[in-house]
Design a protein around this motif. Structure first.
Motif, PDB file in Angstrom:
ATOM      1  N   LEU A 144      38.518  38.008  43.244  1.00 61.46           N
ATOM      2  CA  LEU A 144      37.207  37.831  43.886  1.00 61.46           C
ATOM      3  C   LEU A 144      36.336  39.073  43.702  1.00 61.46           C
ATOM      4  CD1 LEU A 144      38.264  36.080  47.220  1.00 61.46           C
ATOM      5  CD2 LEU A 144      37.231  35.028  45.189  1.00 61.46           C
ATOM      6  N   ILE A 145      36.945  40.246  43.851  1.00 61.99           N
ATOM      7  CA  ILE A 145      36.192  41.493  43.677  1.00 61.99           C
ATOM      8  C   ILE A 145      35.725  41.636  42.242  1.00 61.99           C
ATOM      9  CG2 ILE A 145      36.433  44.008  43.635  1.00 61.99           C
ATOM     10  CD1 ILE A 145      38.183  43.778  46.096  1.00 61.99           C
ATOM     11  N   SER A 146      36.603  41.310  41.297  1.00 59.07           N
ATOM     12  CA  SER A 146      36.232  41.391  39.881  1.00 59.07           C
ATOM     13  C   SER A 146      35.072  40.435  39.574  1.00 59.07           C
ATOM     14  CB  SER A 146      37.441  41.048  39.014  1.00 59.07           C
ATOM     15  OG  SER A 146      37.124  41.133  37.644  1.00 59.07           O
ATOM     16  N   ALA A 147      35.128  39.231  40.135  1.00 64.23           N
ATOM     17  CA  ALA A 147      34.058  38.257  39.912  1.00 64.23           C
ATOM     18  C   ALA A 147      32.745  38.748  40.513  1.00 64.23           C
ATOM     19  CB  ALA A 147      34.449  36.915  40.526  1.00 64.23           C
ATOM     20  N   LEU A 148      32.822  39.382  41.674  1.00 62.95           N
ATOM     21  CA  LEU A 148      31.620  39.914  42.320  1.00 62.95           C
ATOM     22  C   LEU A 148      30.992  41.019  41.486  1.00 62.95           C
ATOM     23  CD1 LEU A 148      29.779  39.960  44.811  1.00 62.95           C
ATOM     24  CD2 LEU A 148      31.340  41.623  45.834  1.00 62.95           C
ATOM     25  N   VAL A 149      31.823  41.897  40.938  1.00 59.32           N
ATOM     26  CA  VAL A 149      31.320  42.986  40.091  1.00 59.32           C
ATOM     27  C   VAL A 149      30.659  42.432  38.840  1.00 59.32           C
ATOM     28  CG1 VAL A 149      31.980  44.982  38.696  1.00 59.32           C
ATOM     29  CG2 VAL A 149      32.995  44.651  40.954  1.00 59.32           C
ATOM     30  N   MET A 150      31.283  41.424  38.231  1.00 61.90           N
ATOM     31  CA  MET A 150      30.711  40.817  37.026  1.00 61.90           C
ATOM     32  C   MET A 150      29.387  40.141  37.325  1.00 61.90           C
ATOM     33  SD  MET A 150      32.658  41.509  34.453  1.00 61.90           S
ATOM     34  CE  MET A 150      32.093  40.313  33.249  1.00 61.90           C
ATOM     35  N   ARG A 151      29.289  39.519  38.505  1.00 63.03           N
ATOM     36  CA  ARG A 151      28.044  38.864  38.887  1.00 63.03           C
ATOM     37  C   ARG A 151      26.932  39.897  39.060  1.00 63.03           C
ATOM     38  NH1 ARG A 151      29.354  36.607  43.704  1.00 63.03           N
ATOM     39  NH2 ARG A 151      30.631  35.097  42.567  1.00 63.03           N
ATOM     40  N   LYS A 152      27.269  41.030  39.653  1.00 61.50           N
ATOM     41  CA  LYS A 152      26.287  42.098  39.840  1.00 61.50           C
ATOM     42  C   LYS A 152      25.801  42.621  38.501  1.00 61.50           C
ATOM     43  CE  LYS A 152      26.199  42.574  44.390  1.00 61.50           C
ATOM     44  NZ  LYS A 152      24.945  42.446  45.178  1.00 61.50           N
ATOM     45  N   LYS A 153      26.730  42.695  37.534  1.00 64.53           N
ATOM     46  CA  LYS A 153      26.360  43.199  36.201  1.00 64.53           C
ATOM     47  C   LYS A 153      25.353  42.298  35.501  1.00 64.53           C
ATOM     48  CE  LYS A 153      30.379  45.922  34.720  1.00 64.53           C
ATOM     49  NZ  LYS A 153      31.454  46.028  33.690  1.00 64.53           N
ATOM     50  N   THR A 154      25.479  40.987  35.732  1.00 69.22           N
ATOM     51  CA  THR A 154      24.614  40.019  35.032  1.00 69.22           C
ATOM     52  C   THR A 154      23.294  39.788  35.746  1.00 69.22           C
ATOM     53  OG1 THR A 154      25.732  38.201  36.183  1.00 69.22           O
ATOM     54  CG2 THR A 154      26.588  38.831  34.027  1.00 69.22           C
ATOM     55  N   LEU A 191      38.193  49.064  37.189  1.00 67.63           N
ATOM     56  CA  LEU A 191      38.508  48.564  35.845  1.00 67.63           C
ATOM     57  C   LEU A 191      37.473  47.534  35.400  1.00 67.63           C
ATOM     58  CD1 LEU A 191      42.399  48.145  35.996  1.00 67.63           C
ATOM     59  CD2 LEU A 191      41.102  49.901  34.778  1.00 67.63           C
ATOM     60  N   THR A 192      36.997  46.725  36.344  1.00 66.21           N
ATOM     61  CA  THR A 192      35.961  45.749  36.010  1.00 66.21           C
ATOM     62  C   THR A 192      34.640  46.446  35.719  1.00 66.21           C
ATOM     63  OG1 THR A 192      37.028  44.135  37.485  1.00 66.21           O
ATOM     64  CG2 THR A 192      34.785  43.664  36.777  1.00 66.21           C
ATOM     65  N   LYS A 193      34.331  47.495  36.498  1.00 70.23           N
ATOM     66  CA  LYS A 193      33.124  48.268  36.246  1.00 70.23           C
ATOM     67  C   LYS A 193      33.124  48.871  34.846  1.00 70.23           C
ATOM     68  CE  LYS A 193      30.348  49.757  38.821  1.00 70.23           C
ATOM     69  NZ  LYS A 193      28.932  49.394  39.085  1.00 70.23           N
ATOM     70  N   LEU A 194      34.330  49.271  34.390  1.00 64.21           N
ATOM     71  CA  LEU A 194      34.463  49.866  33.059  1.00 64.21           C
ATOM     72  C   LEU A 194      34.559  48.817  31.954  1.00 64.21           C
ATOM     73  CD1 LEU A 194      37.023  52.711  33.894  1.00 64.21           C
ATOM     74  CD2 LEU A 194      34.585  52.981  33.405  1.00 64.21           C
ATOM     75  N   LEU A 235      50.264  50.329  45.618  1.00 68.33           N
ATOM     76  CA  LEU A 235      50.159  48.942  45.159  1.00 68.33           C
ATOM     77  C   LEU A 235      49.067  48.194  45.914  1.00 68.33           C
ATOM     78  CD1 LEU A 235      51.253  46.570  43.463  1.00 68.33           C
ATOM     79  CD2 LEU A 235      52.898  46.141  45.295  1.00 68.33           C
ATOM     80  N   PHE A 236      48.924  48.493  47.194  1.00 67.17           N
ATOM     81  CA  PHE A 236      47.898  47.836  48.003  1.00 67.17           C
ATOM     82  C   PHE A 236      46.486  48.306  47.632  1.00 67.17           C
ATOM     83  CE2 PHE A 236      49.494  45.476  51.897  1.00 67.17           C
ATOM     84  CZ  PHE A 236      50.701  45.152  51.313  1.00 67.17           C
ATOM     85  N   GLU A 237      46.395  49.314  46.785  1.00 65.08           N
ATOM     86  CA  GLU A 237      45.094  49.752  46.284  1.00 65.08           C
ATOM     87  C   GLU A 237      44.641  48.897  45.096  1.00 65.08           C
ATOM     88  OE1 GLU A 237      43.092  52.339  47.472  1.00 65.08           O
ATOM     89  OE2 GLU A 237      44.491  52.338  49.146  1.00 65.08           O
ATOM     90  N   LEU A 238      45.392  47.859  44.790  1.00 66.55           N
ATOM     91  CA  LEU A 238      45.078  47.004  43.640  1.00 66.55           C
ATOM     92  C   LEU A 238      43.632  46.532  43.614  1.00 66.55           C
ATOM     93  CD1 LEU A 238      46.078  45.462  41.128  1.00 66.55           C
ATOM     94  CD2 LEU A 238      46.762  43.591  42.660  1.00 66.55           C
ATOM     95  N   PRO A 239      43.061  46.044  44.719  1.00 67.86           N
ATOM     96  CA  PRO A 239      41.650  45.626  44.671  1.00 67.86           C
ATOM     97  C   PRO A 239      40.707  46.757  44.274  1.00 67.86           C
ATOM     98  CG  PRO A 239      42.708  44.757  46.634  1.00 67.86           C
ATOM     99  CD  PRO A 239      43.675  45.728  46.027  1.00 67.86           C
ATOM    100  N   ILE A 240      41.020  47.983  44.701  1.00 71.00           N
ATOM    101  CA  ILE A 240      40.182  49.133  44.336  1.00 71.00           C
ATOM    102  C   ILE A 240      40.306  49.428  42.852  1.00 71.00           C
ATOM    103  CG2 ILE A 240      39.683  51.544  44.815  1.00 71.00           C
ATOM    104  CD1 ILE A 240      39.175  49.682  47.165  1.00 71.00           C
ATOM    105  N   SER A 278      38.351  36.146  34.455  1.00 71.96           N
ATOM    106  CA  SER A 278      39.058  35.154  33.641  1.00 71.96           C
ATOM    107  C   SER A 278      40.416  35.692  33.178  1.00 71.96           C
ATOM    108  CB  SER A 278      38.209  34.757  32.433  1.00 71.96           C
ATOM    109  OG  SER A 278      37.896  35.899  31.640  1.00 71.96           O
ATOM    110  N   PHE A 279      40.465  36.985  32.858  1.00 74.31           N
ATOM    111  CA  PHE A 279      41.733  37.610  32.455  1.00 74.31           C
ATOM    112  C   PHE A 279      42.742  37.557  33.605  1.00 74.31           C
ATOM    113  CE2 PHE A 279      44.485  41.337  32.459  1.00 74.31           C
ATOM    114  CZ  PHE A 279      45.069  41.270  31.191  1.00 74.31           C
ATOM    115  N   LEU A 280      42.284  37.887  34.805  1.00 71.04           N
ATOM    116  CA  LEU A 280      43.171  37.884  35.965  1.00 71.04           C
ATOM    117  C   LEU A 280      43.635  36.467  36.300  1.00 71.04           C
ATOM    118  CD1 LEU A 280      41.264  40.429  38.224  1.00 71.04           C
ATOM    119  CD2 LEU A 280      43.372  40.830  36.937  1.00 71.04           C
ATOM    120  N   ARG A 281      42.745  35.485  36.176  1.00 72.64           N
ATOM    121  CA  ARG A 281      43.129  34.103  36.461  1.00 72.64           C
ATOM    122  C   ARG A 281      44.113  33.590  35.412  1.00 72.64           C
ATOM    123  NH1 ARG A 281      37.317  33.525  37.171  1.00 72.64           N
ATOM    124  NH2 ARG A 281      36.802  33.604  39.407  1.00 72.64           N
ATOM    125  N   LYS A 282      43.901  33.990  34.164  1.00 72.77           N
ATOM    126  CA  LYS A 282      44.762  33.539  33.075  1.00 72.77           C
ATOM    127  C   LYS A 282      46.206  33.987  33.281  1.00 72.77           C
ATOM    128  CE  LYS A 282      45.363  33.931  28.055  1.00 72.77           C
ATOM    129  NZ  LYS A 282      44.807  34.501  26.789  1.00 72.77           N
TER     130      LYS A 282
END
Length: 271
Positions: free
Chosen positions: A258-268, A205-208, A195-200, A214-218
């Motif tokens: 935060l990690i998901s947002a960082l990955v999305m920022r890198k993608k853009t 999942l964000t990379k894919l 469970l603590f591997e959630l950020p990983i 926004s989904f996680l915040r919702k």
């Protein structure tokens, strides 16, 4: 640009790589399990059966916390464990010894398993991403071990305390099966480790493209409700214990956002 190795390998080649990943990981676990056999007495007395000791560190900690906040909790400060652990199967203790050593081997060998997993997925990564191998292994292993410790020192003793002291009738005596007791400890510890591997998980999942910030915040409020329900189930009936269990999980959820947002920022970002 991602490595061309992934394109050059056929589906059967990938299966062969996966097979060897599983073989190497299994061998590593078995070697560590054999090492655990030589310290099995310590594992049983100081780890597995320690939570049934009324003086276990977690019970003392919760007693001090409740007293600090001025909450009277006689149960947690005067822990009683009116139950015994028994073996009812002919080969039960042999099976118990073997699977306990294998479980220890899995926990101890988790960083190696992560390394094997990284080597398996690395052909699909960009060259700059491959440089993060050490950080990935270190961070993932740290999260896993923290989760195992959280499961063992928080979830497990609270569960043992609740089920061990609970009585629906004075006519009923608690005599827990060895497999049932140890299974709860192993499941709680390893499940929390994963469970603590959630950020990983969220990172990949964000990379894919399967998860977005926004989904996680919702669905944050629904996640909070589920965590509070889980905390209420596995802890004694006081709000302090439930909060202590819920806080780390929600922190991990926020880190995942935060990690998901960082990955999305890198993608853009432009190449």
């Amino acid at each position: 640009m991602a490595s061309n190795n992934l394109k050059e390998m056929s589906f059967l080649d990938h299966l062969e790589e996966l097979r060897w990943l599983l073989i190497r990981s299994t061998v590593a676990i078995l070697i560590l399990a054999c090492a655990a056999f030589f310290i099995s007495d310590f594992i049983f007395e100081q780890i597995l059966f320690a939570p049934k000791n009324p003086n276990f560190v977690t019970y003392r900690f919760f007693c001090e916390v409740t007293q600090y906040f001025g909450i009277e909790s006689v149960e947690i400060c005067d822990v009683k464990m009116p139950f015994i652990i028994q073996n009812t199967n002919m080969g039960g203790q042999v099976s118990f010894l073997i699977w306990t050593c294998i479980t220890v081997g899995f926990v101890a060998g988790f960083p190696f398993i992560l390394w094997e997993f990284w080597k398996f997925i690395s052909p699909a990564l960009y060259e700059k991403e491959k440089k993060y191998a050490k950080a990935f292994i270190l961070f993932s292993s740290l999260l896993f071990f923290l989760g195992v410790l959280f499961g063992y020192y928080i979830i497990t003793p609270l569960s043992v305390f609740f089920f061990g002291s609970f009585s629906a009738s004075t006519e009923i005596v608690n005599e827990f099966n060895l497999e049932s007791y140890t299974s709860m400890i192993k499941t709680s510890s390893i499940a929390c480790g994963l469970l603590f591997e959630l950020p990983i998980f969220i990172y990949f999942l964000t990379k894919l493209g399967l998860v977005t910030p926004s989904f996680l915040r919702k669905y944050r409020k629904y996640a909070l409700i589920l965590v509070l329900i889980l905390s209420a189930i596995i802890t004694p009936p006081d709000i302090i214990s439930q909060v202590i269990v819920a806080i780390p999980i929600m922190i991990l959820y926020e880190i995942s956002i935060l990690i998901s947002a960082l990955v999305m920022r890198k993608k853009t970002e432009p190449n």
